[in-house]
Motif scaffolding. Structure first.
Motif, PDB file in Angstrom:
ATOM      1  N   LYS A  82       0.825  -1.206   0.000  1.00 41.25           N
ATOM      2  CA  LYS A  82       0.000   0.000   0.000  1.00 41.25           C
ATOM      3  C   LYS A  82       0.865   1.265   0.000  1.00 41.25           C
ATOM      4  CE  LYS A  82      -4.126  -2.037   2.071  1.00 41.25           C
ATOM      5  NZ  LYS A  82      -5.175  -1.899   3.121  1.00 41.25           N
ATOM      6  N   ASN A  83       0.172   2.388  -0.101  1.00 37.85           N
ATOM      7  CA  ASN A  83       0.840   3.683  -0.153  1.00 37.85           C
ATOM      8  C   ASN A  83       1.154   4.148   1.269  1.00 37.85           C
ATOM      9  OD1 ASN A  83       1.846   6.166  -0.867  1.00 37.85           O
ATOM     10  ND2 ASN A  83      -0.046   6.949  -1.735  1.00 37.85           N
ATOM     11  N   LEU A  84       2.400   3.978   1.674  1.00 38.76           N
ATOM     12  CA  LEU A  84       2.804   4.340   3.030  1.00 38.76           C
ATOM     13  C   LEU A  84       2.865   5.851   3.221  1.00 38.76           C
ATOM     14  CD1 LEU A  84       5.699   1.778   3.618  1.00 38.76           C
ATOM     15  CD2 LEU A  84       3.353   1.637   4.464  1.00 38.76           C
ATOM     16  N   CYS A  85       2.540   6.274   4.429  1.00 38.70           N
ATOM     17  CA  CYS A  85       2.715   7.672   4.814  1.00 38.70           C
ATOM     18  C   CYS A  85       3.631   7.696   6.031  1.00 38.70           C
ATOM     19  CB  CYS A  85       1.368   8.315   5.144  1.00 38.70           C
ATOM     20  SG  CYS A  85       1.531  10.001   5.773  1.00 38.70           S
ATOM     21  N   LEU A 122      -2.417  14.820  14.289  1.00 41.69           N
ATOM     22  CA  LEU A 122      -3.694  14.110  14.311  1.00 41.69           C
ATOM     23  C   LEU A 122      -4.546  14.442  13.092  1.00 41.69           C
ATOM     24  CD1 LEU A 122      -4.664  14.384  18.090  1.00 41.69           C
ATOM     25  CD2 LEU A 122      -4.211  12.277  16.824  1.00 41.69           C
ATOM     26  N   SER A 123      -4.567  15.718  12.736  1.00 47.97           N
ATOM     27  CA  SER A 123      -5.364  16.153  11.587  1.00 47.97           C
ATOM     28  C   SER A 123      -4.850  15.544  10.284  1.00 47.97           C
ATOM     29  CB  SER A 123      -5.339  17.685  11.500  1.00 47.97           C
ATOM     30  OG  SER A 123      -5.991  18.120  10.332  1.00 47.97           O
ATOM     31  N   GLU A 124      -3.528  15.596  10.094  1.00 47.92           N
ATOM     32  CA  GLU A 124      -2.960  15.069   8.859  1.00 47.92           C
ATOM     33  C   GLU A 124      -3.033  13.544   8.805  1.00 47.92           C
ATOM     34  OE1 GLU A 124       0.878  16.599   7.943  1.00 47.92           O
ATOM     35  OE2 GLU A 124       0.187  18.670   7.827  1.00 47.92           O
ATOM     36  N   ALA A 125      -2.832  12.907   9.953  1.00 45.85           N
ATOM     37  CA  ALA A 125      -2.915  11.448   9.999  1.00 45.85           C
ATOM     38  C   ALA A 125      -4.331  10.982   9.655  1.00 45.85           C
ATOM     39  CB  ALA A 125      -2.512  10.941  11.375  1.00 45.85           C
ATOM     40  N   LYS A 126      -5.323  11.659  10.188  1.00 48.34           N
ATOM     41  CA  LYS A 126      -6.721  11.329   9.893  1.00 48.34           C
ATOM     42  C   LYS A 126      -6.988  11.468   8.395  1.00 48.34           C
ATOM     43  CE  LYS A 126     -11.432  12.491  11.464  1.00 48.34           C
ATOM     44  NZ  LYS A 126     -12.073  12.887  10.199  1.00 48.34           N
ATOM     45  N   ASP A 127      -6.486  12.529   7.808  1.00 53.88           N
ATOM     46  CA  ASP A 127      -6.663  12.756   6.369  1.00 53.88           C
ATOM     47  C   ASP A 127      -6.025  11.640   5.543  1.00 53.88           C
ATOM     48  OD1 ASP A 127      -7.062  14.621   3.892  1.00 53.88           O
ATOM     49  OD2 ASP A 127      -4.922  14.135   3.872  1.00 53.88           O
ATOM     50  N   VAL A 129      -5.254   8.514   6.432  1.00 58.73           N
ATOM     51  CA  VAL A 129      -5.943   7.225   6.621  1.00 58.73           C
ATOM     52  C   VAL A 129      -7.259   7.209   5.842  1.00 58.73           C
ATOM     53  CG1 VAL A 129      -7.112   5.755   8.319  1.00 58.73           C
ATOM     54  CG2 VAL A 129      -4.858   6.715   8.832  1.00 58.73           C
ATOM     55  N   GLU A 130      -7.984   8.314   5.890  1.00 57.84           N
ATOM     56  CA  GLU A 130      -9.255   8.388   5.163  1.00 57.84           C
ATOM     57  C   GLU A 130      -9.053   8.290   3.657  1.00 57.84           C
ATOM     58  OE1 GLU A 130     -11.008  12.001   6.558  1.00 57.84           O
ATOM     59  OE2 GLU A 130     -11.895  11.050   8.342  1.00 57.84           O
ATOM     60  N   LEU A 165      -7.123   3.290  15.253  1.00 62.78           N
ATOM     61  CA  LEU A 165      -6.380   2.643  14.176  1.00 62.78           C
ATOM     62  C   LEU A 165      -6.102   1.171  14.470  1.00 62.78           C
ATOM     63  CD1 LEU A 165      -3.749   5.469  13.515  1.00 62.78           C
ATOM     64  CD2 LEU A 165      -5.942   5.103  12.360  1.00 62.78           C
ATOM     65  N   LYS A 166      -5.916   0.413  13.396  1.00 65.23           N
ATOM     66  CA  LYS A 166      -5.531  -0.993  13.491  1.00 65.23           C
ATOM     67  C   LYS A 166      -4.011  -1.077  13.354  1.00 65.23           C
ATOM     68  CE  LYS A 166      -9.824  -2.486  13.578  1.00 65.23           C
ATOM     69  NZ  LYS A 166     -10.405  -3.082  14.797  1.00 65.23           N
ATOM     70  N   VAL A 167      -3.364  -1.678  14.357  1.00 63.39           N
ATOM     71  CA  VAL A 167      -1.899  -1.664  14.452  1.00 63.39           C
ATOM     72  C   VAL A 167      -1.281  -2.985  14.019  1.00 63.39           C
ATOM     73  CG1 VAL A 167       0.056  -1.342  16.028  1.00 63.39           C
ATOM     74  CG2 VAL A 167      -2.089  -0.098  16.424  1.00 63.39           C
ATOM     75  N   GLN A 168      -0.275  -2.889  13.143  1.00 68.90           N
ATOM     76  CA  GLN A 168       0.549  -4.063  12.839  1.00 68.90           C
ATOM     77  C   GLN A 168       2.005  -3.733  13.160  1.00 68.90           C
ATOM     78  OE1 GLN A 168       0.697  -5.652   8.781  1.00 68.90           O
ATOM     79  NE2 GLN A 168       1.299  -7.650   9.622  1.00 68.90           N
ATOM     80  N   PRO A 169       2.623  -4.491  14.072  1.00 67.55           N
ATOM     81  CA  PRO A 169       4.052  -4.288  14.347  1.00 67.55           C
ATOM     82  C   PRO A 169       4.896  -4.925  13.239  1.00 67.55           C
ATOM     83  CG  PRO A 169       2.895  -5.329  16.200  1.00 67.55           C
ATOM     84  CD  PRO A 169       2.022  -5.450  15.001  1.00 67.55           C
ATOM     85  N   ILE A 170       5.973  -4.244  12.896  1.00 72.13           N
ATOM     86  CA  ILE A 170       6.926  -4.740  11.899  1.00 72.13           C
ATOM     87  C   ILE A 170       8.316  -4.750  12.548  1.00 72.13           C
ATOM     88  CG2 ILE A 170       8.008  -4.361   9.650  1.00 72.13           C
ATOM     89  CD1 ILE A 170       5.040  -5.033   9.407  1.00 72.13           C
ATOM     90  N   VAL A 171       8.974  -5.897  12.492  1.00 74.25           N
ATOM     91  CA  VAL A 171      10.323  -6.007  13.054  1.00 74.25           C
ATOM     92  C   VAL A 171      11.304  -6.250  11.916  1.00 74.25           C
ATOM     93  CG1 VAL A 171      11.850  -7.290  14.589  1.00 74.25           C
ATOM     94  CG2 VAL A 171       9.463  -6.924  15.238  1.00 74.25           C
ATOM     95  N   ILE A 172      12.307  -5.383  11.827  1.00 76.14           N
ATOM     96  CA  ILE A 172      13.330  -5.508  10.788  1.00 76.14           C
ATOM     97  C   ILE A 172      14.645  -5.926  11.437  1.00 76.14           C
ATOM     98  CG2 ILE A 172      14.568  -4.334   8.931  1.00 76.14           C
ATOM     99  CD1 ILE A 172      12.200  -2.409   8.723  1.00 76.14           C
ATOM    100  N   VAL A 173      15.202  -7.009  10.945  1.00 71.09           N
ATOM    101  CA  VAL A 173      16.457  -7.550  11.473  1.00 71.09           C
ATOM    102  C   VAL A 173      17.520  -7.487  10.385  1.00 71.09           C
ATOM    103  CG1 VAL A 173      17.603  -9.571  12.450  1.00 71.09           C
ATOM    104  CG2 VAL A 173      15.198  -9.122  13.002  1.00 71.09           C
ATOM    105  N   GLY A 174      18.680  -6.947  10.717  1.00 70.83           N
ATOM    106  CA  GLY A 174      19.793  -6.908   9.773  1.00 70.83           C
ATOM    107  C   GLY A 174      20.052  -5.554   9.150  1.00 70.83           C
ATOM    108  N   SER A 175      19.129  -4.599   9.331  1.00 74.51           N
ATOM    109  CA  SER A 175      19.337  -3.277   8.738  1.00 74.51           C
ATOM    110  C   SER A 175      20.417  -2.483   9.466  1.00 74.51           C
ATOM    111  CB  SER A 175      18.027  -2.481   8.712  1.00 74.51           C
ATOM    112  OG  SER A 175      17.549  -2.267  10.021  1.00 74.51           O
ATOM    113  N   ASP A 176      20.839  -2.975  10.639  1.00 75.65           N
ATOM    114  CA  ASP A 176      21.925  -2.304  11.356  1.00 75.65           C
ATOM    115  C   ASP A 176      23.283  -2.574  10.709  1.00 75.65           C
ATOM    116  OD1 ASP A 176      21.878  -4.958  12.048  1.00 75.65           O
ATOM    117  OD2 ASP A 176      22.164  -4.649  14.195  1.00 75.65           O
TER     118      ASP A 176
END
Length: 222
Positions: A82-85, A122-127, A129-130, A165-176
């Motif tokens: 999806k289109n990340l913000c 909050l205002s921009e995040a709502k925009d 997501v909508e 909001l619906k939360v999904q955690p993302i764990v990235i390993v190795g980018s260090d």
């Protein structure tokens, strides 16, 4: 060798940012596919491998991501459907030309020390997501320099609970493998773990999420 790799990647990265800013300005309605191609190109220039474990949840509209290096943004831009913000430091947006990488695709720039910035956030995040965007935030607030996740800031909790909001955690390993202070970039095998959606009805959901993310880090860090 790691310093040579860092020099090469830094040069190609900066040049590629100028290119992607130009194309997003020229074809702004296509900025998401442009960013996706840009992410894939960085993997080619960086010489790292990337594996996604699990799946991105269609219901999720905010991602909580651990932060180790700039590669965290790059790999997610490549693979997320999806289109990340991105919610980023306002200072980045003030950099001439390069700052356009935030403003052109309508990312959210936040001045963390400014209390009025929370209302704007909050205002921009709502925009966003909508309009079908998925928010992406580093709840630690900055890069961790150790094997331990830093305490999570309150901004993520505020967004989730105020906007439901619906939360999904993302764990990235190795980018260090990329270390800015040491100016080194080792050959990396990066793994991106997509965790299950978080039950935010629990009072301590944010801390519980941090603990589950730390567990994945501990189990998979080399």
């Amino acid at each position: 060798m790691s310093k040579i790799r860092a020099i090469f990647f830094s040069i190609t990265f900066v040049l590629s940012v100028f290119v992607v800013v130009f194309f997003m300005w020229l074809f702004n309605s296509k900025n998401r596919p442009i960013r996706k191609i840009w992410g894939r190109a960085q993997r080619f220039f960086g010489g790292y491998t990337l594996e996604v474990v699990g799946e991105f949840k269609d219901e999720a509209n905010i991602l909580l991501i651990n932060h180790q290096s700039m590669l965290d943004i790059i790999v997610l831009e490549e693979v997320h459907p999806k289109n990340l913000c991105w919610i980023a430091k306002a200072q980045i947006g003030k950099i001439p030309i390069i700052g356009k990488i935030l403003s052109l695709p309508k990312m959210i720039a936040v001045e963390r020390e400014n209390k009025h910035s929370l209302i704007k956030l909050l205002s921009e995040a709502k925009d966003r997501v909508e309009n079908g965007r998925v928010l992406a935030i580093f709840p630690e607030g900055t890069r961790s320099q150790t094997k331990e996740l830093l305490p999570f800031k309150g901004g993520a909790k505020l967004l989730v609970e105020k906007l439901n909001l619906k939360v999904q955690p993302i764990v990235i390993v190795g980018s260090d493998a990329m270390k800015v202070k040491e100016f080194s970039f080792k050959k990396a095998d990066i793994k991106l773990f997509c965790l299950d959606l978080v039950d935010t009805s629990k009072q301590n959901w944010l801390e519980a999420t941090r603990e589950s993310m730390q567990k994945v880090l501990d189990e998979n860090r080399k």
